[in-house]
Design a protein around this motif. Structure first.
Motif, PDB file in Angstrom:
ATOM      1  N   PRO A  15       0.859  -0.981  -0.009  1.00 53.11           N
ATOM      2  CA  PRO A  15       0.026  -0.093  -0.058  1.00 53.11           C
ATOM      3  C   PRO A  15       0.866   1.096   0.108  1.00 53.11           C
ATOM      4  CG  PRO A  15      -0.663  -1.312   1.941  1.00 53.11           C
ATOM      5  CD  PRO A  15       0.559  -2.127   1.121  1.00 53.11           C
ATOM      6  N   GLU A  16       0.192   2.305  -0.449  1.00 50.07           N
ATOM      7  CA  GLU A  16       1.062   3.611  -0.551  1.00 50.07           C
ATOM      8  C   GLU A  16       1.533   4.050   0.566  1.00 50.07           C
ATOM      9  OE1 GLU A  16      -1.180   6.611  -2.846  1.00 50.07           O
ATOM     10  OE2 GLU A  16       0.691   7.628  -3.334  1.00 50.07           O
ATOM     11  N   TYR A  17       0.884   3.868   1.607  1.00 48.60           N
ATOM     12  CA  TYR A  17       0.974   4.540   3.255  1.00 48.60           C
ATOM     13  C   TYR A  17       2.266   3.840   3.444  1.00 48.60           C
ATOM     14  CZ  TYR A  17      -1.120   0.435   5.175  1.00 48.60           C
ATOM     15  OH  TYR A  17      -1.415  -0.740   5.449  1.00 48.60           O
ATOM     16  N   ARG A  18       2.852   2.768   3.082  1.00 51.15           N
ATOM     17  CA  ARG A  18       4.206   2.067   3.469  1.00 51.15           C
ATOM     18  C   ARG A  18       5.158   2.480   2.610  1.00 51.15           C
ATOM     19  NH1 ARG A  18       3.474  -3.903   4.006  1.00 51.15           N
ATOM     20  NH2 ARG A  18       6.002  -3.716   4.583  1.00 51.15           N
ATOM     21  N   LEU A  19       4.792   2.493   1.390  1.00 44.71           N
ATOM     22  CA  LEU A  19       5.863   2.901   0.144  1.00 44.71           C
ATOM     23  C   LEU A  19       5.148   3.806  -0.884  1.00 44.71           C
ATOM     24  CD1 LEU A  19       8.639   2.448  -1.348  1.00 44.71           C
ATOM     25  CD2 LEU A  19       7.534   0.372  -2.428  1.00 44.71           C
ATOM     26  N   PRO A  20       5.581   5.132  -0.735  1.00 43.16           N
ATOM     27  CA  PRO A  20       4.767   5.931  -1.612  1.00 43.16           C
ATOM     28  C   PRO A  20       5.286   5.816  -3.157  1.00 43.16           C
ATOM     29  CG  PRO A  20       5.930   7.139   0.156  1.00 43.16           C
ATOM     30  CD  PRO A  20       6.279   5.698   0.403  1.00 43.16           C
ATOM     31  N   TYR A  21       4.511   5.897  -4.198  1.00 41.54           N
ATOM     32  CA  TYR A  21       4.640   5.277  -5.440  1.00 41.54           C
ATOM     33  C   TYR A  21       5.766   6.165  -5.995  1.00 41.54           C
ATOM     34  CZ  TYR A  21       0.397   2.853  -5.055  1.00 41.54           C
ATOM     35  OH  TYR A  21      -0.531   2.045  -4.564  1.00 41.54           O
ATOM     36  N   ASP A  22       5.979   7.749  -5.648  1.00 46.54           N
ATOM     37  CA  ASP A  22       6.775   8.479  -6.422  1.00 46.54           C
ATOM     38  C   ASP A  22       8.504   7.939  -6.104  1.00 46.54           C
ATOM     39  OD1 ASP A  22       6.403   9.132  -3.404  1.00 46.54           O
ATOM     40  OD2 ASP A  22       6.820  11.186  -3.785  1.00 46.54           O
ATOM     41  N   LYS A  23       8.533   7.263  -4.441  1.00 38.71           N
ATOM     42  CA  LYS A  23       9.726   6.845  -4.079  1.00 38.71           C
ATOM     43  C   LYS A  23       9.970   5.786  -5.016  1.00 38.71           C
ATOM     44  CE  LYS A  23      10.967   9.952  -1.114  1.00 38.71           C
ATOM     45  NZ  LYS A  23      12.011  10.896  -1.645  1.00 38.71           N
ATOM     46  N   LEU A  24       9.064   4.934  -5.207  1.00 42.04           N
ATOM     47  CA  LEU A  24       9.681   3.816  -5.982  1.00 42.04           C
ATOM     48  C   LEU A  24       9.759   3.945  -7.335  1.00 42.04           C
ATOM     49  CD1 LEU A  24       9.182   0.670  -6.592  1.00 42.04           C
ATOM     50  CD2 LEU A  24       6.702   0.766  -6.967  1.00 42.04           C
TER      51      LEU A  24
END
Lengths: 602, 181, 301, 231
Positions: free
Chosen positions: A326-335
Motif C-alpha cells: 500500500p502507498e502509505y508504506r511505500l509512496p509510489y513516487d519513491k518507487l
C-alpha cells in the motif's frame, strides 16, 4: 636537639613484641579482590563473535578466531575472541563493550611460564582453572558504552493516518540518524544475514561522517532499490544485530532510507551510473516482469553495457512493490525514483505488455541471448470454504492491485480479512482507510489461524493495524462465508487450537464448539498467493523441471533450459531483498556466460 | 578574569583570538614576533612566573605546527597558554624558531625535546642538538603525524608471530554462503 | 708463653667456631632488626646460602693484583685481629697467639682491613668504589680516634699493653670490669664501636641507595665470598677486643657467645631506629661527643 | 664473533650513526708532553668474548650450588619500566621478599637476576645489555609484564622493543600489566624451580648464540657506541 629526640626512636623496639605485618604466604593467601580485573572468562554460548571486543581493544590484543566446536549461524559468526596477554593491559574495555555480556574477567592474576608463546588463549574454549572463578570484573548493571534504545522514529498519529494513504513514517532527521548510527558497533554480523550482503557497517559509518554520497555509492553497490528497501524491507539484518541482545537492534532500514533521502535524485543517478559501460556489448536480454528481481538484473546488465528489455503486464513497473504494497508504506513516487535510476542505465521497460498475449515467449527467445523469468505471485489462493466462490469473497492481491490502479470501489461498512500475514495487514489497513473515507468509521475484522505471538505479520504491522481500528482476532479458523439473499453477510469462524501437528506439518486442529460469526459485507482472503505460468505454453512447461509448483532453479537462478533464468516470488520468495539478491546473482551468471560467447549478430 | 587580561594585553600587542577553557585557564593565539614581548610582559608584569610546559601539536591537515607555551601564575592561581602557529612546511625545510631559554632555563629541555620529536629547530637553545630520548634515530621525527609508528614498530621490533584474526562479516559470508553468492 | 705447633690447629678451630658464630649471629641480628620492622626476616641459614652461591659463580674477572688482594687483606685484618687476642681467657686451646701481640698490634689490625680494602677497591676503577673508600676512610678514622683514646686510657689504667693482662686484671667479679672501673673510657669506646659496625646511622660507606654498595661495587663471586666471610669474622674479632678490654673477657664458650651477642646487640639497638648520617655529620658527631669522652678518660687516668 | 670493534668503528657505525667524538680513537697528549693513542671503546673493557661455562663440578656439588643459587637470588636493582613500581612492595614488610632469599643489589657484578620490569625502550635496552653482560655467570632474566612478551600497550611505539627474547635469553615471563607483587613472587618461585633443576643456563645460551643476539641488538640500537662485550 633534646634528649627525647634521641630516645624516642627507641620506642620502635616495642615492635619486637608485636606480630609481623608480613603476609605469611602471599602466593596462596591473596586471591584477587572482588571486581579485580584478572584473566578473561567468556561464556561461549552467549558470545556471538561480533568482534566488538577486538575493535575496541587499544592494544590489538584480541584476535577473532574460528572455533571448531562452534558453527557459524545467523547472528553468530562462529568466531571467538582469543586474547594475547603479551598485549593485554587489563583495561576491561572489552568487557564494558561486550554486546552480550558474555565476556568478563576472573580475579585470577598469576600466570608465569618460561615459554613466551603460551600467553595466548581463547577464553571459554581453551580451558583454564579460572574459568569457574565467580569473582572478578563484570560490567556493572545498566552500564553500557553503546546506547541500548533505538532512536524513536517519528510516525503519524493513528488519528492522522487512519483515513489517508500518506506515508506514515517520517524518517530520521540528521541528528536522530547520527545518534542511531552511533549505536552501531560495525561488527558486520548483519552483512551475511542480508541476502544481498549490503555493506551495512560501512554505510552506517557514512552517516556518522556525514558522507551521504559515499553512502549512496555503497548502497548502489549491492542494491538498486534503496528507496524501497529503506521503507519496506523485512530487515532480517536487524534480527542478527549484535545490539539486539541487550537492547533494540540498530534501525538499519531507517538509516538506509535516511541516506537515500539526503541526496538529490539527480545526484543519485550520477552516482549509480559511476562505472557504467557505455559501449554496448551487443548481447540482448529479455526480462519478464518488472519486479525487484527483474529490475535488479536489468540494472546490473544494462550497467555492464548489455541490452535489456523488460516486459511488464501491468501498466506501471514495480511488480509487487507497486501492486502489493500500500502507498502509505511505500509512496509510489519513491518507487518511481528507484525505477527511474534503473531506466537511466538504458533499460527499456515495456509496460502493459503481457508475455503470452502481446508477445510470445518463443519470440523473446529468438530475439534475445537470454531470458529471465521474474514474475510475481499475482493470483490469490482461496480458502475453499463454503461460500468462497461468491463474488464478494475476493483475494487480497487482487484488491491491492485494484487500489493501486486507482479503482474507486465501494467498501461495505463491515468486512472480514482471513489471514495473519503482512498481506492481510496491508489489505485490512488499506480497506480500513477506505472505510473511513467512505463511511467515517472502520469495521474490519481480521481473523488469523495462528495465535497472536505466532502470527506471520511484523509486530509493528499488527500494532499499527490495531491503532487504526482493525479488530484482530487470532486463533480463528474460517468455517464458512455466510450468505443471505445472494449477499455476503458474515464470516463464521471456529477456535483453532493448534496449527501444526507434532511433525511440524500444517494440520490445523479446531475446537468446533467455539463458533463465532463476524459481520462482513466483504470477505478478503489473504492466505497466500500463486503464480500464473500459463503463458509459458505447453512445450516449455513440459521441458522445464518443476518442484512443488515452482520452476526448479540452481544456485545461479538457471533453469534446465540454457537460455532461461528464473527469479522472483514465482520461484523463490519471500521478500524484496531476496529478489534483489537473486537479480544480482542472475545478472552475474548471465554475464559470465556472455564473457565466453560473442554477441549474436541479428 | 582572563578575558580582562586579554583585553588589556590586546591594547598593547596585536593578538589573535582568545579561547577560554576554564575561568582560570585560557589560550591566546598570537603572531610569533609577539611571543617574546608578551612572554616578558606576562612574566614580569602579570605574575606568570612559571613556565609549566612548552609543547607542540602537529596540525598536518592545516600544514601547521602549533607551539603552546603554558604559563602559571602562582599568586593568582591561573594559567595562560600562548599559541604560536608555524608553517609546517617551513619548519621541515629548517626554518628556525627563537629560543626562550633565557627567559626560563627549563625551556631549553623542552626545546631539545621538540627538536628531537618534531624537528622544530631552536638554534640558540643550549644543547639542542644532543640526543634526548632517542639515540641514533634515522627516520623523520616520530611525533610528526606523517610518521607511521605502528609500521615502524612492526618493521623494526618484529612482533611475535602466531597472531591471526578474522573479520566476523567476511567469515560469516564465507561460512554461510560458501559459493560466494 | 711460647709458640707450640699445636696452637695452629687450635687457632683454626677457634676461627671455625667464630666464623660460624659470626654467620649465625649476623643472621639473627638481621632477624631481630626485621622483627622491629615487623617483618619476618631472612632465614638464619641465609648467609651460608649466599656464601655458597657466591663461591659457586662460574665467571669472575679481575682488575689487577690489588683488586685480587683487597679481600685477602680484609680477611687478614679480621683473622689477624682474632689471632692476637685471647678468644677465651685462661684456656690453652682458645687463647691463640695472644702471647705475641699486644694492643697496638690489635689496633693496627682493626685498621689493616680497611686499608687493604681501599687499595683493592681503588684498583677496580669504579667511581663509586672511590667515593665509598673516601667516605669509609674518613669515617673510620674519625671513629677510631675515640677508641684509640679509650684504649690508651685503659692501658694507662692497667699499666700494660698486653690484652691478656688487661683481662686478667678484670677477673674476680663484675665490678672489676673496666666498664665499672673506667666507665668514661668504655663510653667513648662504645660510641666508636657504633661507628665501626657499618650499621645505621654510620653506614654511609656502604650507602646502598646513593652510591651503590660503596667500596665493594666491583667485587663479585669468590672475591665477594671472601669479604662475606670476613664480614662474619671481623665484627666478632672486634667484639672480642671490646669484651676483653672492657667487659672482663670470657672464660668459657657460653659466656663468650652471650657477651658477644649482647655487645653486638648494642649496635643493633641503635642501628635499627636511627636514620643514616652523612659523612661530615658522623665525623662531627664523633668529634663532638666521642672524642671529648676519650680525652676525659685519659685525663682521669 | 664476526665483527670486531675495529670493523664497527670503521664502517658500519661511522656510516650510519657516527660514534660520539669523545669515544673515537684519538691521540692525546699526556702531562709529560708525550702523545699517545687512546681508543675509549676498547681500552676500558675486557677483551674476551663470552664463553660457554659448563657445570664444572660433580653432580652432587653442582646440585648444592644450584640449590644455593636458587635460594639466593640477588636482583639487579634496575627498574627499566613502569613495572619497577611493583617490585618495591616486595621489599616492604608486607611481602618481605628477603625471607625468600631475594634481595636487591645495586651493582650488576653482585647480581644474578635481572628483572626487566615492563617496557624496554631502545635507549634503556642499551644500558640493559651492558649491565647484563657485567653480571657473572650463571645469571637469569625475568621478563615482567606483557610488554616483555609481545609489546603490551607499547606494541606500536617507535622506541620500545616488543619481544625481550630477541635481545636477551629469558628464563621466566610473568604476564600482567602490571603483575601484582604476588605474581612476581610466583614468577620468582618458578625461576627457583628452574634453577634447582639446573636449567637456568641463560648465560651459556647467550654465549652460544652470541652472534644472533648481537645482530638483533644492533638492528635496533642504531648508535652502537659501546664495545661488543664488556664483562
Amino acid at each position: 636537639m633534646s634528649l627525647s629526640d634521641v630516645l624516642s626512636p627507641f620506642s620502635a623496639w616495642k615492635n619486637l613484641f608485636r606480630d609481623p605485618v608480613t603476609i605469611p604466604d602471599p602466593l596462596n593467601d591473596r586471591p584477587g579482590a572482588p571486581r579485580y580485573r584478572g584473566f578473561h572468562q567468556n561464556d561461549v554460548e552467549k558470545c556471538i563473535g561480533c568482534g566488538t571486543c577486538e575493535a575496541i581493544c587499544q592494544n590489538a590484543a584480541i584476535d577473532m578466531v574460528a572455533v571448531a566446536e562452534i558453527a557459524t549461524k545467523p547472528g553468530d559468526s562462529g568466531l571467538r575472541p582469543r586474547i594475547d596477554y603479551g598485549r593485554c593491559c587489563w583495561c576491561a574495555l572489552c568487557v564494558d563493550v561486550c554486546m552480550t555480556s558474555s565476556l568478563s574477567m576472573s580475579n585470577e592474576y598469576k600466570w608465569v611460564d618460561h615459554d613466551p608463546e603460551v600467553f595466548r588463549f581463547t577464553p571459554g574454549v581453551d580451558l583454564k582453572h579460572w574459568d569457574s572463578a565467580e569473582l572478578g570484573y563484570r560490567r556493572p548493571e545498566g552500564h553500557r558504552l553503546t546506547g541500548n534504545e533505538r532512536v524513536d522514529m517519528g510516525e503519524l498519529e493513528p488519528e492522522a493516518r487512519a483515513d489517508s494513504f500518506v506515508e506514515i513514517v517520517a524518517g530520521y532527521d540528521l541528528e536522530q540518524a547520527k545518534l542511531e548510527a552511533d549505536r552501531c558497533v560495525s561488527c558486520g554480523l548483519c552483512v551475511a544475514t542480508c541476502p544481498t550482503h549490503m555493506a551495512v557497517p560501512e554505510y552506517i559509518a557514512t552517516i556518522r561522517d556525514g558522507a551521504y554520497e559515499q553512502g549512496v555509492r555503497l548502497l548502489y553497490q549491492t542494491n538498486p532499490f534503496s528507496n524501497v528497501c529503506g521503507r519496506v524491507c523485512t530487515h532480517r539484518c536487524e534480527t542478527s544485530c549484535a545490539a539486539r541482545h541487550e537492547g533494540d537492534p540498530i534501525a538499519i532500514r531507517w538509516l538506509k532510507r535516511h541516506i537515500i533521502d539526503q541526496v538529490p535524485h539527480d545526484r543519485i543517478k550520477q552516482i549509480a551510473a559511476e562505472g557504467r559501460v557505455s559501449e554496448p556489448s551487443g548481447h540482448q536480454v529479455a526480462i519478464i516482469g518488472a519486479g525487484p528481481a527483474g529490475l535488479t538484473a536489468a540494472f546490473d546488465l544494462a550497467k555492464a553495457g548489455h541490452g535489456v528489455t523488460v516486459f511488464e503486464a501491468q501498466p506501471a513497473p514495480g511488480g509487487m512493490m507497486r501492486y502489493g504494497i500500500p502507498e502509505y508504506r511505500l509512496p509510489y513516487d519513491k518507487l518511481d525514483e528507484d525505477i527511474d535510476v534503473i531506466r537511466s542505465m538504458g533499460v527499456e521497460i515495456r509496460c502493459s505488455t503481457r508475455v503470452g498475449e502481446d508477445i510470445s515467449i518463443d519470440q523473446l527467445r529468438a530475439q534475445h541471448d537470454s531470458v529471465l523469468l521474474a514474475i510475481g505471485l499475482h493470483q490469490g489462493r482461496s480458502t475453499r470454504i463454503p461460500g468462497s466462490e461468491h463474488r464478494d469473497v475476493v483475494s487480497a492481491v487482487e484488491l491491492l492491485r485494484r487500489i493501486t490502479l486507482g479503482e474507486r470501489f465501494e467498501v461495505p461498512e463491515t468486512l472480514a480479512v482471513i489471514g495473519g500475514g503482512n498481506v492481510a495487514m496491508d489489505i485490512a489497513r488499506s480497506l480500513a482507510r477506505m472505510q473511513r473515507q467512505q463511511h467515517g468509521k472502520v469495521g474490519v475484522t481480521l481473523v488469523a489461524l495462528e495465535a497472536e505471538d505466532l502470527m506471520l505479520a511484523d509486530r509493528e504491522e499488527i500494532d499499527e493495524a490495531r491503532e487504526e481500528g482493525v479488530v484482530i482476532i487470532p486463533s480463528r479458523g474460517p468455517r464458512q462465508c455466510v450468505i443471505e439473499r445472494d449477499a455476503v453477510i458474515g464470516l463464521e469462524t471456529v477456535h483453532c487450537i493448534s496449527v501444526f501437528d507434532e511433525q511440524g506439518r500444517f494440520a490445523p486442529n479446531y475446537d468446533d464448539s467455539d463458533i463465532q460469526l463476524h459481520d462482513a459485507g466483504l470477505i478478503v482472503e489473504a492466505i497466500g498467493q500463486a503464480a500464473d505460468h500459463a503463458f509459458l505454453g505447453e512445450p516449455l512447461t513440459e521441458a522445464l523441471e518443476w518442484e512443488r509448483n515452482r520452476i526448479r532453479i540452481d544456485a545461479d537462478g538457471r533453469t534446465s533450459e540454457p537460455w532461461l533464468w528464473a527469479a522472483g516470488d514465482a520461484v523463490q520468495g519471500p521478500d524484496v531483498i531476496t529478489a534483489v539478491a537473486a537479480g544480482h546473482r542472475i545478472a552475474a551468471s548471465m554475464m559470465a556466460i556472455f564473457a565466453g560467447k560473442p554477441a549474436a549478430t541479428r | 578574569m582572563l578575558r580582562e587580561l586579554y583585553e588589556q594585553l590586546k591594547g598593547r600587542f596585536p593578538l589573535g583570538e582568545l579561547s577560554e577553557k576554564r575561568p582560570d585557564l585560557a589560550f591566546i593565539t598570537l603572531p610569533r614576533e609577539q611571543l617574546r614581548p608578551v612572554l616578558l610582559h606576562l612574566r614580569d608584569q602579570e605574575g606568570f612566573t612559571h613556565l609549566v610546559l612548552l609543547t607542540a601539536v602537529d596540525w598536518i591537515e592545516d600544514d601547521r605546527f602549533q607551539l603552546t607555551y603554558l604559563l602559571h601564575d602562582r599568586q593568582g592561581a591561573r594559567d595562560i597558554g600562548l599559541r604560536v602557529m608555524l608553517s609546517r612546511q617551513a619548519v621541515i625545510e629548517g626554518a628556525p624558531m627563537e629560543s626562550i631559554h633565557d627567559l626560563w632555563p627549563t625551556a631549553a629541555t623542552y626545546q631539545r625535546e621538540l627538536r628531537e620529536m618534531f624537528g622544530i629547530d631552536f638554534p640558540d637553545s643550549p644543547g639542542v642538538n644532543e640526543d634526548f630520548i632517542l639515540e641514533g634515530w634515522r627516520e623523520i621525527p616520530p611525533y610528526r603525524r606523517d610518521f607511521d609508528t605502528l609500521k615502524y614498530s612492526n618493521e623494526t621490533f618484529a612482533p611475535r608471530p602466531g597472531r591471526e584474526s578474522q573479520d566476523p562479516a567476511q567469515h560469516m559470508k564465507a561460512q554461510l554462503y560458501p559459493d560466494g553468492a | 708463653m711460647s709458640f707450640e705447633w699445636i696452637k695452629i690447629p687450635y687457632a683454626l678451630l677457634t676461627l671455625f667456631i667464630v666464623a660460624n658464630y659470626g654467620f649465625l649471629l649476623t643472621a639473627v641480628m638481621a632477624k631481630i632488626a626485621a622483627r622491629v620492622g615487623r617483618r619476618h626476616g631472612i632465614p638464619v641459614w641465609q648467609n651460608y646460602l649466599d656464601l655458597i652461591k657466591n663461591y659457586g659463580l662460574r665467571s669472575s674477572i679481575t682488575h689487577g693484583v690489588m683488586f685480587y688482594m683487597g679481600p685477602v687483606f680484609r680477611l687478614t685484618g679480621g683473622v689477624g685481629l682474632l689471632m692476637f687476642v685471647p678468644t677465651l681467657y685462661g684456656t690453652e686451646m682458645f687463647s691463640n697467639m695472644s702471647f705475641a701481640g699486644d694492643l697496638i698490634l690489635a689496633l693496627y689490625f682493626v685498621f689493616f682491613g680497611s686499608l687493604g680494602m681501599a687499595l683493592g677497591a681503588g684498583e677496580s676503577g669504579h667511581p663509586y668504589s672511590a667515593i665509598g673508600v673516601t667516605r669509609g676512610l674518613s669515617q673510620v678514622t674519625a671513629a677510631e680516634l675515640p677508641f684509640a683514646l679509650a684504649v690508651y686510657a685503659v692501658a694507662v689504667q692497667y699499666q700494660t699493653l698486653s690484652v691478656t693482662e688487661i683481662v686478667a686484671a678484670q677477673q674476680g667479679g663484675i665490678l672489676q670490669w673496666t666498664l665499672f672501673t673506667n666507665p668514661i673510657a668504655v663510653a667513648a669506646a662504645m660510641l666508636s664501636f657504633l661507628g665501626t659496625m657499618m650499621r645505621p646511622p654510620f653506614d654511609v660507606v656502604l650507602a646502598p641507595q646513593e652510591i651503590p654498595i660503596g667500596p665493594p661495587t666491583e667485587y663479585h663471586s669468590s672475591y665477594l665470598a671472601l669479604m662475606q666471610t670476613n664480614r662474619a669474622i671481623f665484627p666478632i674479632a672486634k667484639i672480642v677486643i671490646y669484651m676483653n678490654l672492657f667487659f672482663g673477657g670470657a672464660a668459657s664458650w657460653p659466656a663468650f657467645f652471650l657477651k658477644v651477642f649482647l655487645i653486638y646487640l648494642v649496635s643493633v639497638i641503635v642501628g635499627v631506629v636511627f636514620p643514616r648520617f652523612r659523612v661530615e655529620q658522623s665525623i662531627r658527631w664523633f668529634l663532638i661527643w666521642a672524642v671529648p669522652l676519650g680525652v676525659i678518660a685519659i685525663m682521669i687516668a | 664473533m664476526t665483527q670486531t670493534n675495529e670493523d664497527l668503528l670503521d664502517d658500519d657505525l661511522i656510516e650510519h650513526a657516527p660514534v660520539k667524538e669523545e669515544l673515537r680513537r684519538r691521540l692525546v697528549k699526556g702531562p709529560d708532553g708525550v702523545e699517545f693513542e687512546v681508543e675509549p671503546l676498547r681500552d676500558y673493557y675486557c677483551e674476551a668474548p663470552p664463553t660457554v661455562m659448563p657445570a664444572a663440578y660433580s653432580k652432587i656439588i653442582e646440585g648444592l650450588f644450584n640449590w644455593a643459587r636458587a635460594e639466593s637470588l640477588w636482583i639487579l636493582g634496575f627498574g627499566t619500566g613502569c613495572g619497577a613500581i611493583e617490585m618495591r612492595p616486595l621489599m616492604t614488610p608486607r611481602f618481605d621478599a628477603y625471607r625468600y632469599g631475594i634481595q636487591w643489589r645495586p651493582t650488576p657484578r653482585q647480581s644474578n637476576l635481572f628483572v626487566i620490569s615492563g617496557y624496554l625502550s631502545v635507549k634503556t635496552l642499551k644500558r640493559v645489555i651492558r649491565s647484563y653482560e657485567q653480571m657473572p655467570n650463571p645469571k637469569y632474566v625475568v621478563g615482567l609484564g606483557s610488554c616483555t612478551i609481545n609489546g603490551g600497550m607499547y606494541f606500536d611505539s617507535y622506541n620500545t622493543i616488543t619481544r625481550l627474547d630477541e635481545y636477551l635469553p629469558v628464563d621466566v615471563y610473568i604476564t600482567g600489566c602490571m603483575p601484582r607483587p604476588e605474581a612476581l613472587l610466583a614468577g620468582f618461585e618458578e625461576l627457583k624451580r628452574i634453577v634447582r633443576a639446573g636449567k637456568g643456563e641463560g648465560a651459556n645460551q647467550y654465549a652460544e648464540r652470541f652472534d644472533w643476539y648481537k645482530a638483533n641488538q644492533k638492528r635496533v640500537i642504531h648508535d652502537w657506541d659501546m664495545p661488543d662485550y664488556n664483562w
